[in-house]
Design an enzyme around this catalytic site. Structure first.
Site, PDB file in Angstrom:
ATOM      1  N   ARG A   1       0.801  -1.220   0.000  1.00 39.68           N
ATOM      2  CA  ARG A   1       0.000   0.000   0.000  1.00 39.68           C
ATOM      3  C   ARG A   1       0.839   1.278   0.000  1.00 39.68           C
ATOM      4  O   ARG A   1       0.345   2.362  -0.252  1.00 39.68           O
ATOM      5  CB  ARG A   1      -0.964  -0.009   1.210  1.00 39.68           C
ATOM      6  CG  ARG A   1      -2.097  -1.029   1.046  1.00 39.68           C
ATOM      7  CD  ARG A   1      -2.765  -1.379   2.367  1.00 39.68           C
ATOM      8  NE  ARG A   1      -1.952  -2.310   3.172  1.00 39.68           N
ATOM      9  CZ  ARG A   1      -2.345  -2.845   4.318  1.00 39.68           C
ATOM     10  NH1 ARG A   1      -3.531  -2.548   4.812  1.00 39.68           N
ATOM     11  NH2 ARG A   1      -1.557  -3.674   4.986  1.00 39.68           N
TER      12      ARG A   1
ATOM     13  N   ALA B   1      38.656  37.435   1.074  1.00 44.67           N
ATOM     14  CA  ALA B   1      37.553  37.010   0.206  1.00 44.67           C
ATOM     15  C   ALA B   1      38.092  36.305  -1.026  1.00 44.67           C
ATOM     16  O   ALA B   1      39.106  36.689  -1.591  1.00 44.67           O
ATOM     17  CB  ALA B   1      36.745  38.222  -0.209  1.00 44.67           C
TER      18      ALA B   1
HETATM   19  C1  UD1 Z   1      -2.537  -6.307  10.978  1.00 49.69           C
HETATM   20  C2  UD1 Z   1      -3.598  -7.163  11.653  1.00 49.69           C
HETATM   21  C3  UD1 Z   1      -4.778  -6.264  12.023  1.00 49.69           C
HETATM   22  C4  UD1 Z   1      -4.318  -5.135  12.911  1.00 49.69           C
HETATM   23  C5  UD1 Z   1      -3.168  -4.375  12.254  1.00 49.69           C
HETATM   24  C6  UD1 Z   1      -2.574  -3.392  13.252  1.00 49.69           C
HETATM   25  C7  UD1 Z   1      -3.381  -9.366  10.589  1.00 49.69           C
HETATM   26  C8  UD1 Z   1      -3.991 -10.324   9.625  1.00 49.69           C
HETATM   27  N1  UD1 Z   1      -4.025  -8.200  10.734  1.00 49.69           N
HETATM   28  O1  UD1 Z   1      -3.086  -5.813   9.760  1.00 49.69           O
HETATM   29  O2  UD1 Z   1      -5.773  -7.006  12.710  1.00 49.69           O
HETATM   30  O3  UD1 Z   1      -5.396  -4.261  13.180  1.00 49.69           O
HETATM   31  O4  UD1 Z   1      -2.113  -5.272  11.863  1.00 49.69           O
HETATM   32  O5  UD1 Z   1      -1.614  -2.578  12.670  1.00 49.69           O
HETATM   33  O6  UD1 Z   1      -2.389  -9.679  11.211  1.00 49.69           O
HETATM   34  N2  UD1 Z   1       4.270  -9.216   7.902  1.00 49.69           N
HETATM   35  C9  UD1 Z   1       5.227 -10.219   7.868  1.00 49.69           C
HETATM   36  N3  UD1 Z   1       5.014 -11.300   7.075  1.00 49.69           N
HETATM   37  C10 UD1 Z   1       3.898 -11.445   6.322  1.00 49.69           C
HETATM   38  C11 UD1 Z   1       2.923 -10.419   6.375  1.00 49.69           C
HETATM   39  C12 UD1 Z   1       3.138  -9.322   7.184  1.00 49.69           C
HETATM   40  O7  UD1 Z   1       6.258 -10.135   8.538  1.00 49.69           O
HETATM   41  O8  UD1 Z   1       3.781 -12.458   5.630  1.00 49.69           O
HETATM   42  C13 UD1 Z   1       4.535  -8.041   8.761  1.00 49.69           C
HETATM   43  C14 UD1 Z   1       4.470  -6.735   8.010  1.00 49.69           C
HETATM   44  O9  UD1 Z   1       5.765  -6.383   7.516  1.00 49.69           O
HETATM   45  C15 UD1 Z   1       4.005  -5.757   9.084  1.00 49.69           C
HETATM   46  C16 UD1 Z   1       3.198  -6.627  10.033  1.00 49.69           C
HETATM   47  O10 UD1 Z   1       3.525  -7.964   9.728  1.00 49.69           O
HETATM   48  O11 UD1 Z   1       5.091  -5.184   9.773  1.00 49.69           O
HETATM   49  C17 UD1 Z   1       1.708  -6.419   9.865  1.00 49.69           C
HETATM   50  O12 UD1 Z   1       1.355  -6.720   8.524  1.00 49.69           O
HETATM   51  P1  UD1 Z   1       0.379  -5.766   7.708  1.00 49.69           P
HETATM   52  O13 UD1 Z   1       0.236  -6.306   6.345  1.00 49.69           O
HETATM   53  O14 UD1 Z   1       0.789  -4.371   7.850  1.00 49.69           O
HETATM   54  O15 UD1 Z   1      -0.971  -6.034   8.513  1.00 49.69           O
HETATM   55  P2  UD1 Z   1      -2.227  -5.064   8.627  1.00 49.69           P
HETATM   56  O16 UD1 Z   1      -3.017  -5.135   7.379  1.00 49.69           O
HETATM   57  O17 UD1 Z   1      -1.815  -3.738   9.081  1.00 49.69           O
HETATM   58 CA    CA Z   2       0.127  -2.664   9.279  1.00 50.70          CA
END
Ligand code: UD1
Ligand code: CA
Length: 477
Positions: free
Chosen positions: A30, A396
């Site tokens: 995103r 200068a």
């Molecule tokens: C997630 C939560 C959501 C919460 C939000 C808070 C899930 C499914 N949802 O959503 O309920 O409200 O965080 O901020 O967990 N990441 C990995 N490996 C992966 C996918 C993600 O390490 O395979 C890491 C990302 O880099 C990130 C974190 O996990 O730092 C959260 O992932 P992100 O995709 O941002 O989750 P949200 O959609 O924000």
């Molecule tokens: Ca997040």
């Protein structure tokens, strides 16, 4: 800080072994960026570096596991000096999958605190209170929650009963059923798990959701019989994530303002703080005044009673007391003595050491030099690779010719030398103490102490020449 006033019960028997896992493998689709999400900066530091510094104030770096994946090598390099451990999740199949990847490392601990690498405002106090609440509740899973005015985009926390601590499930934004979008209590993405039940059941996660991913959030429903509890934070700011550029910038603004307020509380005046960019590690002494549109970056330290005027950008530099930085001055890796006056529009490059009470003025560039106490280089000058004593006047337009196209050479100017305007000093060269150099000289040989050096063509004057030329021109017409 969380609202609950429950106290942690002291751990029974031996102290539980505790790890922290930081989720930092995601791509950050995103943000629409080619750079890994967690390396995007807020408050002058990568997102995940903020989370790591909070985490490592709760558990040692050796028990902190950062789960990396997208551009893993870059992230690992950027974080190498933090001392944390890394687990590589080479395919990013969701937050639940990230924890599956780390199972081997985390199974050696009794509990694991899971932090989100993209939510940089989390404090060590809040991390500790998740731990304490989790241990006191003897829960299988503890979820830090927050009530947000606008919960859009976050997972919502469904409690078993109104006012009770126990949780039924977490529902992601895209899977909300009718009515659930009205729930303002969100999942922060910060959790504590007891590792035994976590890893006994983690393979029950399924990918039947709009993203086809293993959601860590689904563990709430899976573990609910083994006790899943929610702890609501009283400072919802701390859990804000950064999925979009707009959120990233909002977090940056929040951190910048917090830094300005911290400095103001310590006696620094910052006019129009919303226009200033001050990094987290910067220190500024009392009674220093920072004017609008100033940037203080990296490890900069500024003394007492200084004035930093508008449009100056100061990075990794040490300034003494009562230093005046006039508008538009740029400094990087410099040391400035007390009482010095810099600018306007000076460019002090790495390795510039400016003495007490020295002046560096308009359009003067310095690099790798020492300018002694009370010496002056006030206008239109380049000083590079030079050792300049105290009480020296640099006229200068003076230039140290330090580069012959292959190597850099040094210029030495001893104390109390007077260099006239428009002098070129062809290095390597040495000018002895108290010597004078005539204006417009090109100096290619060393000048002994107390001597006068002239290095320019002698002036010839042709009386009446211009008048004759005009007359000849008029006669032609
Ligand atoms: C997630 C939560 C959501 C919460 C939000 C808070 C899930 C499914 N949802 O959503 O309920 O409200 O965080 O901020 O967990 N990441 C990995 N490996 C992966 C996918 C993600 O390490 O395979 C890491 C990302 O880099 C990130 C974190 O996990 O730092 C959260 O992932 P992100 O995709 O941002 O989750 P949200 O959609 O924000
Ligand atoms: Ca997040």
């Amino acid at each position: 800080m969380p609202k609950s006033n429950r106290k942690a019960s002291p751990a029974l028997g031996k102290t539980p072994r505790l790890a922290i896992a930081i989720l930092a493998a995601g791509k950050g689709t995103r943000l629409k960026s080619k750079h890994p999400k967690v390396l995007h900066e807020v408050g002058g530091k990568p997102l995940v570096a903020h989370v790591i510094s909070a985490a490592t104030r709760v558990v040692p770096a050796a028990d902190t596991y950062t789960i990396i994946g997208h551009e893993a090598d870059r992230v690992r390099r950027a974080l190498a000096d933090t001392g944390v451990r890394f687990v590589v999740q080479s395919e990013q199949r969701g937050t639940g999958h990230a924890i599956m990847t780390a199972q081997e490392a985390l199974s050696n601990y009794d509990h694991v605190l899971v932090l989100s690498g993209d939510a940089p405002l989390i404090s060590p106090q809040t991390i500790s209170s998740i731990r304490d609440f989790h241990l006191a509740e003897r829960a299988a899973m503890t979820i830090l929650t927050a009530r947000l005015d606008d919960p859009t985009g976050y997972g919502r926390v469904i409690r078993k009963s109104h006012g009770g601590d126990e949780v039924e499930a977490i529902v992601e934004q895209k899977s909300l059923k009718k009515g659930q979008e009205k729930i303002h209590e969100i999942n922060s993405g910060f959790y504590a798990f007891t590792t035994k039940p976590l890893f006994a059941h983690i393979d029950e996660l399924r990918t039947a959701n709009p993203h086809g991913e293993f959601y860590l959030t689904d563990m709430a429903e899976i573990l609910k019989k083994a006790r899943v509890v929610a702890l609501e934070t009283s400072d919802p700011h701390e859990v804000l994530g950064s999925n979009t550029r707009a959120e990233l910038v909002a977090l940056d603004r929040y951190l910048r303002m917090a830094k300005c307020h911290q400095l103001m509380a310590r006696g620094v005046t910052i006019y129009y703080p919303e226009s200033c960019v001050i990094d987290a590690d910067v220190e500024v002494g009392a009674d220093t005044v920072i004017e609008p549109f100033v940037q203080l970056l990296g490890k900069t330290r500024i003394g007492l009673d200084c004035r930093v005027r508008s449009y100056s950008v100061i990075k990794d530099s040490l300034l003494g007391d009562v230093v005046t930085v006039r508008p538009g001055t740029i400094m990087d890796q410099t040391r400035i003595g007390s009482g010095a006056i810099l600018g306007p529009y000076s460019h002090l490059r790495p390795g510039s050491e400016i003495g007490d009470g020295a002046h560096v003025g308009n359009f003067v560039e310095t690099k790798k030099i020492r300018l002694g106490n009370h010496s002056k280089a006030n206008h239109l000058t380049y000083l590079g690779d030079a050792e300049i004593g105290s009480g020296v006047n640099i006229g200068a337009g003076t230039i140290t010719c330090n580069y012959d196209g292959i190597n850099k050479h040094k210029t030495v100017i001893e104390d109390s030398v007077f260099v006239g305007s428009d002098v070129t000093l062809v290095a390597p060269i040495k000018v002895g103490e108290g010597a004078y150099i005539a204006a417009a000289s090109c100096i290619t040989e060393n000048v002994p102490a107390d001597a006068l050096a002239l290095g320019r063509a002698r002036q010839t004057v042709k009386e009446g020449w211009a008048r004759e030329k005009r007359r000849a021109k008029a006669a032609k017409k």
